[in-house]
Scaffold this motif. Structure first.
Motif, PDB file in Angstrom:
ATOM      1  N   VAL A 148       0.872  -1.171   0.000  1.00 59.13           N
ATOM      2  CA  VAL A 148       0.000   0.000   0.000  1.00 59.13           C
ATOM      3  C   VAL A 148       0.909   1.220   0.000  1.00 59.13           C
ATOM      4  N   VAL A 149       0.878   1.998  -1.057  1.00 64.49           N
ATOM      5  CA  VAL A 149       1.723   3.182  -1.156  1.00 64.49           C
ATOM      6  C   VAL A 149       1.133   4.286  -0.290  1.00 64.49           C
ATOM      7  N   ARG A 150       1.895   4.700   0.726  1.00 72.42           N
ATOM      8  CA  ARG A 150       1.422   5.735   1.651  1.00 72.42           C
ATOM      9  C   ARG A 150       1.816   7.133   1.180  1.00 72.42           C
ATOM     10  N   GLY A 151       2.842   7.221   0.318  1.00 71.45           N
ATOM     11  CA  GLY A 151       3.189   8.492  -0.288  1.00 71.45           C
ATOM     12  C   GLY A 151       4.185   9.327   0.485  1.00 71.45           C
ATOM     13  N   VAL A 152       4.105  10.642   0.239  1.00 73.01           N
ATOM     14  CA  VAL A 152       5.013  11.659   0.792  1.00 73.01           C
ATOM     15  C   VAL A 152       4.148  12.821   1.269  1.00 73.01           C
ATOM     16  N   PRO A 153       4.463  13.450   2.409  1.00 76.30           N
ATOM     17  CA  PRO A 153       3.669  14.599   2.840  1.00 76.30           C
ATOM     18  C   PRO A 153       3.671  15.718   1.809  1.00 76.30           C
ATOM     19  N   SER A 154       2.575  16.419   1.697  1.00 78.84           N
ATOM     20  CA  SER A 154       2.455  17.529   0.749  1.00 78.84           C
ATOM     21  C   SER A 154       3.545  18.572   1.007  1.00 78.84           C
ATOM     22  N   GLY A 155       4.211  19.000  -0.054  1.00 78.25           N
ATOM     23  CA  GLY A 155       5.249  20.014   0.058  1.00 78.25           C
ATOM     24  C   GLY A 155       6.646  19.452   0.252  1.00 78.25           C
ATOM     25  N   TYR A 156       6.771  18.128   0.314  1.00 72.39           N
ATOM     26  CA  TYR A 156       8.078  17.492   0.513  1.00 72.39           C
ATOM     27  C   TYR A 156       8.371  16.568  -0.666  1.00 72.39           C
ATOM     28  N   GLU A 157       9.658  16.262  -0.834  1.00 72.25           N
ATOM     29  CA  GLU A 157      10.086  15.506  -2.010  1.00 72.25           C
ATOM     30  C   GLU A 157      10.479  14.068  -1.707  1.00 72.25           C
ATOM     31  N   ALA A 158      10.567  13.733  -0.427  1.00 69.39           N
ATOM     32  CA  ALA A 158      10.897  12.365  -0.039  1.00 69.39           C
ATOM     33  C   ALA A 158      10.389  12.132   1.370  1.00 69.39           C
ATOM     34  N   ALA A 159      10.075  10.881   1.670  1.00 70.20           N
ATOM     35  CA  ALA A 159       9.656  10.518   3.025  1.00 70.20           C
ATOM     36  C   ALA A 159      10.276   9.179   3.372  1.00 70.20           C
ATOM     37  N   LEU A 160      10.962   9.139   4.512  1.00 67.96           N
ATOM     38  CA  LEU A 160      11.599   7.925   4.999  1.00 67.96           C
ATOM     39  C   LEU A 160      10.869   7.446   6.244  1.00 67.96           C
ATOM     40  N   ALA A 161      10.520   6.162   6.268  1.00 63.91           N
ATOM     41  CA  ALA A 161       9.888   5.551   7.442  1.00 63.91           C
ATOM     42  C   ALA A 161      10.961   4.957   8.335  1.00 63.91           C
ATOM     43  N   GLU A 162      10.850   5.165   9.648  1.00 61.66           N
ATOM     44  CA  GLU A 162      11.850   4.661  10.586  1.00 61.66           C
ATOM     45  C   GLU A 162      11.305   3.644  11.582  1.00 61.66           C
ATOM     46  N   ASP A 163      10.036   3.726  11.941  1.00 59.29           N
ATOM     47  CA  ASP A 163       9.503   2.845  12.983  1.00 59.29           C
ATOM     48  C   ASP A 163       7.995   2.773  12.860  1.00 59.29           C
ATOM     49  N   GLU A 164       7.404   1.759  13.485  1.00 56.86           N
ATOM     50  CA  GLU A 164       5.956   1.583  13.502  1.00 56.86           C
ATOM     51  C   GLU A 164       5.576   0.937  14.827  1.00 56.86           C
ATOM     52  N   ASN A 165       4.479   1.395  15.447  1.00 59.39           N
ATOM     53  CA  ASN A 165       4.083   0.812  16.736  1.00 59.39           C
ATOM     54  C   ASN A 165       2.915  -0.157  16.562  1.00 59.39           C
ATOM     55  N   PRO A 166       2.480  -0.844  17.634  1.00 65.55           N
ATOM     56  CA  PRO A 166       1.407  -1.846  17.493  1.00 65.55           C
ATOM     57  C   PRO A 166       0.081  -1.293  16.984  1.00 65.55           C
ATOM     58  N   ALA A 167      -0.137   0.018  17.114  1.00 65.85           N
ATOM     59  CA  ALA A 167      -1.353   0.624  16.573  1.00 65.85           C
ATOM     60  C   ALA A 167      -1.228   0.930  15.084  1.00 65.85           C
ATOM     61  N   GLY A 168      -0.063   0.646  14.497  1.00 59.90           N
ATOM     62  CA  GLY A 168       0.145   0.924  13.085  1.00 59.90           C
ATOM     63  C   GLY A 168       0.529   2.356  12.787  1.00 59.90           C
ATOM     64  N   VAL A 169       0.889   3.132  13.810  1.00 62.70           N
ATOM     65  CA  VAL A 169       1.348   4.507  13.594  1.00 62.70           C
ATOM     66  C   VAL A 169       2.825   4.467  13.216  1.00 62.70           C
ATOM     67  N   VAL A 170       3.156   5.122  12.119  1.00 62.00           N
ATOM     68  CA  VAL A 170       4.514   5.152  11.581  1.00 62.00           C
ATOM     69  C   VAL A 170       5.154   6.490  11.935  1.00 62.00           C
ATOM     70  N   VAL A 171       6.461   6.462  12.218  1.00 59.71           N
ATOM     71  CA  VAL A 171       7.211   7.696  12.413  1.00 59.71           C
ATOM     72  C   VAL A 171       8.387   7.698  11.446  1.00 59.71           C
ATOM     73  N   GLY A 172       8.731   8.881  10.962  1.00 59.95           N
ATOM     74  CA  GLY A 172       9.840   8.994  10.022  1.00 59.95           C
ATOM     75  C   GLY A 172      10.182  10.444   9.755  1.00 59.95           C
ATOM     76  N   THR A 173      10.837  10.676   8.607  1.00 61.26           N
ATOM     77  CA  THR A 173      11.327  12.013   8.263  1.00 61.26           C
ATOM     78  C   THR A 173      10.949  12.356   6.838  1.00 61.26           C
ATOM     79  N   ALA A 174      10.435  13.570   6.646  1.00 65.91           N
ATOM     80  CA  ALA A 174      10.152  14.109   5.316  1.00 65.91           C
ATOM     81  C   ALA A 174      11.239  15.115   4.960  1.00 65.91           C
ATOM     82  N   HIS A 175      11.679  15.084   3.693  1.00 64.93           N
ATOM     83  CA  HIS A 175      12.771  15.942   3.243  1.00 64.93           C
ATOM     84  C   HIS A 175      12.320  16.852   2.109  1.00 64.93           C
ATOM     85  N   ASP A 176      12.773  18.116   2.178  1.00 67.85           N
ATOM     86  CA  ASP A 176      12.598  19.075   1.092  1.00 67.85           C
ATOM     87  C   ASP A 176      13.990  19.395   0.571  1.00 67.85           C
ATOM     88  N   TYR A 177      14.318  18.881  -0.607  1.00 71.91           N
ATOM     89  CA  TYR A 177      15.673  19.045  -1.123  1.00 71.91           C
ATOM     90  C   TYR A 177      15.981  20.478  -1.533  1.00 71.91           C
TER      91      TYR A 177
END
Length: 340
Positions: free
Chosen positions: A80-109
């Protein structure tokens, strides 16, 4: 919750299964292997990394899709493609918890700005940069939803860093400036304790109190992941890296047989890592797993020479990637499950 991937961007019936895995004798651990399944890539997808799991058979990572680093999750075995936050050019996923919440970093080059985010069923939620800092990177999320980040600023050619803890109840973010004890945040435990690099060893920070993990009997050892007080990582032993485990913050470090680095530990103490490779072009090799301290076998996906399992999920599975190229670029998504 994890480790998470290594530095990939230029700039670690659930409890019952996990406990059952730990109950196996060491001899069985060597005979019984974790068997791989290569997951399908989304259309236009290429190499990347699985970096998180909800511990219920679902996984998330960062994969390049049509040239863009994008968050992808696997639900019911399908991408399932989750995409990239609006206004950013890349998104990296780093972790996910039991509720399915993902944390990561969005980059604007274009602006060279990076922002931490969380991603849930309602979409991306980009975190504000703490006052006085320029960028903030998402690192980890625990079961209750606390989020760990790293903030960074440049002033007069000098770089300053701090760890950031966003508590789930929505209070003001806690900033922990970089010091000798707290200069690089690695992971976040269930009780809100933060695992830091601390010189030649590691330290835990909680509510302003710092506790050091002893590297003894080695002189250097670092934790890479923490879960329920169990820390796993690596130490320098006989001049080379050896995977290591602390059963609690006050326990002595114990070497993990056959391993060079331990990367992730799950709720039941199942640990995944990498074997040493001192004679090769890199200092670590392919994946290995431990049930407590007993080593097990992580089998190679057919047709691939290099494979890394950087996530020990709470359902007893492992997640990572496989490739025939450089591990720095990742590869195809792979999940390993324990089967007789």
């Amino acid at each position: 919750m994890k480790l998470k991937s290594w530095v990939r961007f230029a700039a670690p019936v659930v409890a019952a299964l996990s406990v059952a895995v730990l109950a196996q004798p060491a001899q069985a651990a060597i005979r019984i292997g974790w068997r791989p399944t290569v997951l399908p890539l989304p259309s236009g997808g290429s190499s990347g990394f699985l970096t998180g799991s909800n511990g219920k058979g679902e996984y998330t990572g960062t994969f390049t899709i049509s040239g863009v680093q994008t968050v992808v999750s696997w639900r019911n075995g399908q991408p399932v493609v989750r995409g990239v936050p609006s206004g950013y050019e890349a998104a990296l996923a780093e972790d996910e918890n039991p509720a399915g919440v993902v944390v990561g970093t969005a980059h604007d080059y274009d602006t060279m700005i990076s922002r931490a985010y969380t991603l849930d069923a309602t979409g991306f939620h980009v975190k504000d940069v703490p006052a006085g800092y320029e960028s903030v990177y998402g690192v980890a999320i625990n079961t209750r939803g606390d989020v760990l980040g790293r903030a960074r600023r440049f002033s007069g050619g000098t770089e300053s860093d701090a760890a950031v803890l966003w508590r789930v109840e929505g209070s003001a973010p806690v900033l922990i400036p970089s010091t000798q004890d707290t200069y690089y945040a690695r992971d976040l435990d269930e009780d809100g304790a933060i695992l830091f690099d601390s010189g030649n060893s590691s330290a835990l920070w909680k509510d302003g109190v710092v506790r050091h993990l002893s590297p003894s009997p080695a002189s250097q050892a670092w934790g890479y992941a923490i879960r329920n007080g169990v820390v796993v990582g690596t130490r320098i032993w006989g001049g080379v890296e050896q995977a290591v485990r602390w059963a609690s913050p006050d326990a002595a470090a114990v070497g993990l047989a056959g391993g060079g680095r331990a990367l992730s530990v799950n709720l039941g103490g199942l640990t995944t890592g990498l074997v040493p490779n001192p004679s090769g072009p890199v200092i670590v090799g392919n994946a290995i797993v431990w049930r407590a301290t007993a080593p097990g076998e992580v089998r190679a996906p057919s047709g691939y020479s290099t494979f890394e399992a950087s996530v020990a999920a709470d359902d007893g599975s492992l997640a990572g990637f496989a490739t025939n190229g450089s591990r720095d670029s990742g590869g195809v998504p792979v999940v390993w499950r324990l089967t007789p």
